[in-house]
Design a protein around this motif. Structure first.
Motif, mmCIF file in Angstrom:
data_model
loop_
_atom_site.group_PDB
_atom_site.id
_atom_site.type_symbol
_atom_site.label_atom_id
_atom_site.label_comp_id
_atom_site.label_asym_id
_atom_site.label_seq_id
_atom_site.Cartn_x
_atom_site.Cartn_y
_atom_site.Cartn_z
ATOM 1 N N ALA A 300 20.212 -55.560 -26.165
ATOM 2 C CA ALA A 300 19.886 -55.382 -27.214
ATOM 3 C C ALA A 300 18.213 -55.940 -27.603
ATOM 4 C CB ALA A 300 20.919 -56.455 -28.647
ATOM 5 N N GLY A 301 17.702 -57.377 -26.802
ATOM 6 C CA GLY A 301 16.747 -56.958 -26.943
ATOM 7 C C GLY A 301 15.387 -56.480 -25.653
ATOM 8 N N PHE A 302 16.396 -55.802 -24.542
ATOM 9 C CA PHE A 302 15.234 -54.438 -24.133
ATOM 10 C C PHE A 302 15.350 -53.870 -24.669
ATOM 11 C CE2 PHE A 302 15.623 -51.124 -21.265
ATOM 12 C CZ PHE A 302 14.747 -52.001 -19.969
ATOM 13 N N GLU A 303 15.999 -53.216 -25.618
ATOM 14 C CA GLU A 303 16.406 -51.869 -26.196
ATOM 15 C C GLU A 303 15.143 -52.349 -27.167
ATOM 16 O OE1 GLU A 303 19.917 -50.573 -27.339
ATOM 17 O OE2 GLU A 303 20.697 -50.382 -25.729
ATOM 18 N N GLN A 304 15.339 -53.180 -27.424
ATOM 19 C CA GLN A 304 13.938 -53.975 -28.777
ATOM 20 C C GLN A 304 12.836 -53.882 -28.182
ATOM 21 O OE1 GLN A 304 14.798 -57.563 -30.373
ATOM 22 N NE2 GLN A 304 13.420 -56.952 -32.880
ATOM 23 N N ASN A 305 13.062 -54.553 -27.036
ATOM 24 C CA ASN A 305 11.138 -53.960 -26.064
ATOM 25 C C ASN A 305 10.900 -52.729 -26.377
ATOM 26 O OD1 ASN A 305 10.982 -56.942 -26.572
ATOM 27 N ND2 ASN A 305 12.019 -57.304 -24.495
ATOM 28 N N GLU A 306 11.626 -52.211 -25.696
ATOM 29 C CA GLU A 306 11.547 -50.389 -25.567
ATOM 30 C C GLU A 306 10.540 -50.090 -26.828
ATOM 31 O OE1 GLU A 306 11.062 -48.971 -22.697
ATOM 32 O OE2 GLU A 306 11.252 -51.068 -21.956
ATOM 33 N N GLU A 307 11.402 -50.418 -27.866
ATOM 34 C CA GLU A 307 11.128 -49.632 -29.387
ATOM 35 C C GLU A 307 9.513 -50.244 -29.961
ATOM 36 O OE1 GLU A 307 12.305 -47.252 -30.722
ATOM 37 O OE2 GLU A 307 14.510 -47.177 -29.644
ATOM 38 N N ILE A 308 9.339 -51.243 -29.521
ATOM 39 C CA ILE A 308 7.939 -52.413 -29.604
ATOM 40 C C ILE A 308 6.870 -50.915 -28.800
ATOM 41 C CG2 ILE A 308 6.988 -54.454 -29.384
ATOM 42 C CD1 ILE A 308 9.756 -55.760 -30.073
ATOM 43 N N LYS A 309 7.412 -50.975 -27.640
ATOM 44 C CA LYS A 309 6.466 -50.417 -26.905
ATOM 45 C C LYS A 309 5.965 -49.508 -27.705
ATOM 46 C CE LYS A 309 7.701 -52.774 -21.862
ATOM 47 N NZ LYS A 309 8.047 -52.488 -20.903
ATOM 48 N N LYS A 310 6.967 -48.443 -27.526
ATOM 49 C CA LYS A 310 6.735 -47.088 -28.648
ATOM 50 C C LYS A 310 5.846 -46.951 -29.212
ATOM 51 C CE LYS A 310 10.865 -45.181 -26.158
ATOM 52 N NZ LYS A 310 12.475 -44.064 -26.579
ATOM 53 N N LYS A 363 2.904 -43.987 -20.983
ATOM 54 C CA LYS A 363 3.058 -42.996 -19.738
ATOM 55 C C LYS A 363 3.832 -43.539 -18.226
ATOM 56 C CE LYS A 363 6.750 -40.295 -20.111
ATOM 57 N NZ LYS A 363 7.602 -39.864 -21.104
ATOM 58 N N LYS A 364 2.400 -43.959 -17.584
ATOM 59 C CA LYS A 364 2.503 -44.006 -16.081
ATOM 60 C C LYS A 364 2.809 -46.306 -16.265
ATOM 61 C CE LYS A 364 -1.129 -41.951 -13.319
ATOM 62 N NZ LYS A 364 -2.618 -41.895 -13.272
ATOM 63 N N LYS A 365 2.865 -46.752 -17.680
ATOM 64 C CA LYS A 365 3.356 -48.011 -17.521
ATOM 65 C C LYS A 365 4.718 -47.978 -18.072
ATOM 66 C CE LYS A 365 -1.150 -50.687 -17.879
ATOM 67 N NZ LYS A 365 -1.144 -51.576 -18.939
ATOM 68 N N ASP A 366 5.482 -46.666 -18.277
ATOM 69 C CA ASP A 366 7.063 -46.795 -18.860
ATOM 70 C C ASP A 366 6.822 -46.884 -20.275
ATOM 71 O OD1 ASP A 366 9.594 -45.324 -18.514
ATOM 72 O OD2 ASP A 366 10.625 -46.990 -17.850
ATOM 73 N N TRP A 367 5.702 -46.601 -20.512
ATOM 74 C CA TRP A 367 5.542 -47.777 -22.647
ATOM 75 C C TRP A 367 6.503 -46.709 -23.197
ATOM 76 C CZ3 TRP A 367 2.391 -51.516 -24.394
ATOM 77 C CH2 TRP A 367 2.794 -52.834 -23.897
ATOM 78 N N LEU A 368 6.235 -45.203 -22.747
ATOM 79 C CA LEU A 368 6.496 -44.097 -23.735
ATOM 80 C C LEU A 368 7.359 -43.124 -22.740
ATOM 81 C CD1 LEU A 368 3.157 -42.996 -24.991
ATOM 82 C CD2 LEU A 368 5.166 -43.917 -26.286
#
Length: 368
Positions: A300-310, A363-368
């Motif tokens: 859940a924390g990982f998914e939350q971090n991904e959303e924050i990155k986006k 995109k290269k950093k896989d934030w999007l």
């Protein structure tokens, strides 16, 4: 076993003088459950006090006194010690209680300590009681500390079999041993049911089961302390069959009790091992559940971090044209490039370049 001889042949203390009528005797207290005098296996008297019991027994030198006490006072036990020549160490043990099962001989008197048990269905727990027994040539004294065992049933059964009761105090001792050991059977059945329920609760994920396992394990430790010494005690009694000329019927009686004790002791050992295994399994299941919960939280924390990155990436992308537009939207005459015809296309192109550049980087950093 104690020798069956007339009282006068072994008595070492002189007969006590009658007490003054104004002095209350210790036996007047309610700790004397029941006192009876038997002759040839039949009750001849049921005295109300210890003093009356002593007097009735002197009237029947070939009789036997069976005295039952529950949490007696120090005066009562000292009165019995003076009358029946009980050893002071045995009397001290009977007063203090909290003794482990044991068998000791003091001259012609046997001192036996037993731990009785009973299963309480309402509380689903095991209650232990302590029983001290003095066995002499013509007397048997029981001192109970606790509700178990119910010796009135033993007395009733023995009185219904005069031939067995006529064999003397050792026959009563064996009957009490049998009653205590038989009392373990309902406890074994109750504990087995508890263990079955605990196994279901463990695999059902009940969070309160750990406490129940611990409490039942403690009870099994007490149960082991009650049953294990009995095996050696009974074998010690059987070893004295020839020396003390124990009746053959009593020998068979005691061997049967010894078999039951051995079986019960083995069951209790098995219960304790089973509880140890269940506790290990429960700890493993709890650890697995905790690991699963931690893994879920991490995901859940990982998914939350991904959303924050986006969100952060798109915020940066949208902020770039806002910044350019803000600069070119200032309203004063001397600002740079104010009258430049290519200023507007340049501003739009600059916004597109900056946004595209940021998009590629994120995109290269896989934030999007």
């Amino acid at each position: 076993m104690p020798d069956r001889r007339p009282r006068a042949a072994w008595r070492r203390r002189p007969e006590p003088q009658p007490e003054p009528a104004s002095t209350p005797h210790p036996a007047d207290r309610p700790s004397v459950v029941q006192a009876s005098v038997y002759r040839d296996g039949r009750r001849v008297s049921s005295p109300a006090t210890l003093a009356d019991t002593f007097r009735r027994l002197r009237e029947h030198p070939d009789g036997m006194a069976w005295i039952g006490l529950q949490r007696p006072t120090e005066e009562e036990l000292h009165s019995l010690a003076a009358e029946f020549d009980l050893h002071e160490l045995a009397v001290e043990d009977a007063l203090e209680a909290h003794q482990r099962p044991k068998l000791e001989r003091y001259g012609e008197t046997l001192f036996v300590v037993l731990r009785a048990a009973r299963y309480l269905d309402a509380q689903e727990e095991v209650e232990f009681g302590e029983l001290h027994i003095f066995v002499g040539p013509d007397f048997l004294i029981t001192v109970r500390h606790g509700a178990a065992p119910d010796l009135s049933t033993v007395r009733h059964r023995m009185e219904g079999n005069p031939d067995l009761l006529s064999l003397g105090p050792e026959a009563v001792l064996y009957a009490i041993l049998d009653a205590v050991v038989d009392g373990y059977a309902p406890v074994v059945a109750g504990v087995q049911n508890d263990i079955d329920e605990i196994e279901t609760e463990v695999f059902g994920g009940d969070p309160a089961v750990s406490r129940r396992i611990y409490e039942l394990s403690r009870e099994m430790v007490e149960f082991q302390r009650a049953t294990r010494p009995l095996v050696g005690m009974l074998h010690g009694l059987m070893a004295g069959f020839a020396k003390y000329g124990t009746d053959e019927e009593l020998q068979r009686y005691l061997r049967d009790v010894a078999d039951h004790v051995t079986h019960t002791s083995e069951r209790v050992d098995g219960f304790r091992q089973a509880l140890t295994d269940i506790l290990t399994v429960n700890a493993t299941l709890v650890t697995q559940q905790q690991n699963a919960e931690m893994r879920t939280l991490a995901e859940a924390g990982f998914e939350q971090n991904e959303e924050i990155k986006k969100i952060s990436s798109w915020a940066a992308i949208l902020f770039a044209p806002t910044l350019v537009g803000t600069i070119y939207g200032m309203n004063f005459d001397n600002m740079p490039e104010l009258h430049w015809a290519g200023g507007y296309p340049f501003a739009v192109l600059l916004m597109a370049v900056v946004c595209t550049g940021l998009y590629v980087v994120f995109k290269k950093k896989d934030w999007l």
